[in-house]
Structure formats: C-alpha cells, structure tokens
Design a protein around this motif. Sequence first.
Motif, PDB file in Angstrom:
ATOM      1  N   UNK A  64      31.199  -3.202   4.312  1.00  0.00           N
ATOM      2  CA  UNK A  64      30.032  -3.513   3.497  1.00  0.00           C
ATOM      3  C   UNK A  64      29.536  -2.217   2.871  1.00  0.00           C
ATOM      4  N   UNK A  65      29.179  -2.273   1.597  1.00  0.00           N
ATOM      5  CA  UNK A  65      28.660  -1.093   0.905  1.00  0.00           C
ATOM      6  C   UNK A  65      27.367  -1.464   0.192  1.00  0.00           C
ATOM      7  N   UNK A  72      31.142   1.599  12.489  1.00  0.00           N
ATOM      8  CA  UNK A  72      30.724   2.888  11.932  1.00  0.00           C
ATOM      9  C   UNK A  72      29.746   2.733  10.778  1.00  0.00           C
ATOM     10  N   UNK A  73      28.896   3.733  10.637  1.00  0.00           N
ATOM     11  CA  UNK A  73      28.009   3.887   9.484  1.00  0.00           C
ATOM     12  C   UNK A  73      28.388   5.191   8.805  1.00  0.00           C
ATOM     13  N   UNK A  74      28.622   5.141   7.489  1.00  0.00           N
ATOM     14  CA  UNK A  74      29.037   6.304   6.718  1.00  0.00           C
ATOM     15  C   UNK A  74      28.171   6.418   5.466  1.00  0.00           C
ATOM     16  N   UNK A  75      28.103   7.632   4.947  1.00  0.00           N
ATOM     17  CA  UNK A  75      27.415   7.896   3.684  1.00  0.00           C
ATOM     18  C   UNK A  75      28.420   8.507   2.713  1.00  0.00           C
ATOM     19  N   UNK A  81      24.467   7.700  -4.051  1.00  0.00           N
ATOM     20  CA  UNK A  81      24.699   7.771  -2.612  1.00  0.00           C
ATOM     21  C   UNK A  81      24.850   6.326  -2.130  1.00  0.00           C
ATOM     22  N   UNK A  82      25.953   6.065  -1.430  1.00  0.00           N
ATOM     23  CA  UNK A  82      26.259   4.724  -0.962  1.00  0.00           C
ATOM     24  C   UNK A  82      26.350   4.708   0.556  1.00  0.00           C
ATOM     25  N   UNK A  83      25.712   3.717   1.174  1.00  0.00           N
ATOM     26  CA  UNK A  83      25.837   3.500   2.614  1.00  0.00           C
ATOM     27  C   UNK A  83      26.994   2.539   2.834  1.00  0.00           C
ATOM     28  N   UNK A  84      27.914   2.912   3.711  1.00  0.00           N
ATOM     29  CA  UNK A  84      29.075   2.078   4.019  1.00  0.00           C
ATOM     30  C   UNK A  84      29.049   1.717   5.495  1.00  0.00           C
ATOM     31  N   UNK A  85      29.224   0.436   5.758  1.00  0.00           N
ATOM     32  CA  UNK A  85      29.376  -0.022   7.144  1.00  0.00           C
ATOM     33  C   UNK A  85      30.818  -0.497   7.297  1.00  0.00           C
ATOM     34  N   UNK A 123      20.085  -1.767   8.546  1.00  0.00           N
ATOM     35  CA  UNK A 123      19.313  -2.822   7.890  1.00  0.00           C
ATOM     36  C   UNK A 123      19.879  -3.188   6.522  1.00  0.00           C
ATOM     37  N   UNK A 124      20.569  -2.258   5.883  1.00  0.00           N
ATOM     38  CA  UNK A 124      21.166  -2.526   4.574  1.00  0.00           C
ATOM     39  C   UNK A 124      22.314  -3.519   4.662  1.00  0.00           C
ATOM     40  N   UNK A 125      22.856  -3.706   5.867  1.00  0.00           N
ATOM     41  CA  UNK A 125      24.039  -4.540   6.051  1.00  0.00           C
ATOM     42  C   UNK A 125      23.791  -5.707   7.004  1.00  0.00           C
TER      43      UNK A 125
END
Length: 95
Positions: free
Chosen positions: A15-16, A89-92, A27-31, A5-7
């Motif tokens: 996308x970050x 992918x989804x990364x933290x 803490x950053x969510x990366x797509x 949902x963040x992206x």
Amino acid sequence: MNLEDLHKESDKEVSAAKLFTSDKGIVTAIQLKKDGILKEHITKIPALLLCISGKTLYEEEDQKVELLPGDYVNIRPFVNHWLTGEEDSQLILIR
C-alpha cells in the motif's frame, strides 16, 4: 497521526499513500506486508528509501540490501529494483 493510519483500510500486500508534496518533490509512505512484493520497476529520478519499521529486502539485478528500522538505500535512476517484505514493514520513499 501515525504512518500505519494511512493504510488502515488496506489489507493489500503493498500500500502506498502520499505523505507530503511540495514543488521540490514527493514523500510517499509505503506499507509492505510480510511476503508482500513490490514488483520490479524503475524511477526516472534519484530517490531515497528509508525503513521505519519491520524488515524489507531491497533488490536490484546485482545487489541485495536488507533494510531494518533506520536503514536506508539510495535508489539510482533507471535501475530495475523491487522490494520484498520479510516482516510487516513501514517505509518512506523520498523523491
């Protein structure tokens, strides 16, 4: 809430979005989309990259690590590194 949902508004290869901030770190969510590349860069502080979903290749000049869900890599300061999405992918990223 869900990381994707963040992206939602982003069709970008990478996308970050900030997920959490405190006085101790970020803490950053990366797509990362399939075949997307997060270009070569460095961090000035140690960081931890955790794969939540998909498949991502983490690379340094002398190392390659394939990240699958649940896999993580410690990122050393002042080391050039980059990411390639082998699947969406989804990364933290924890810094």
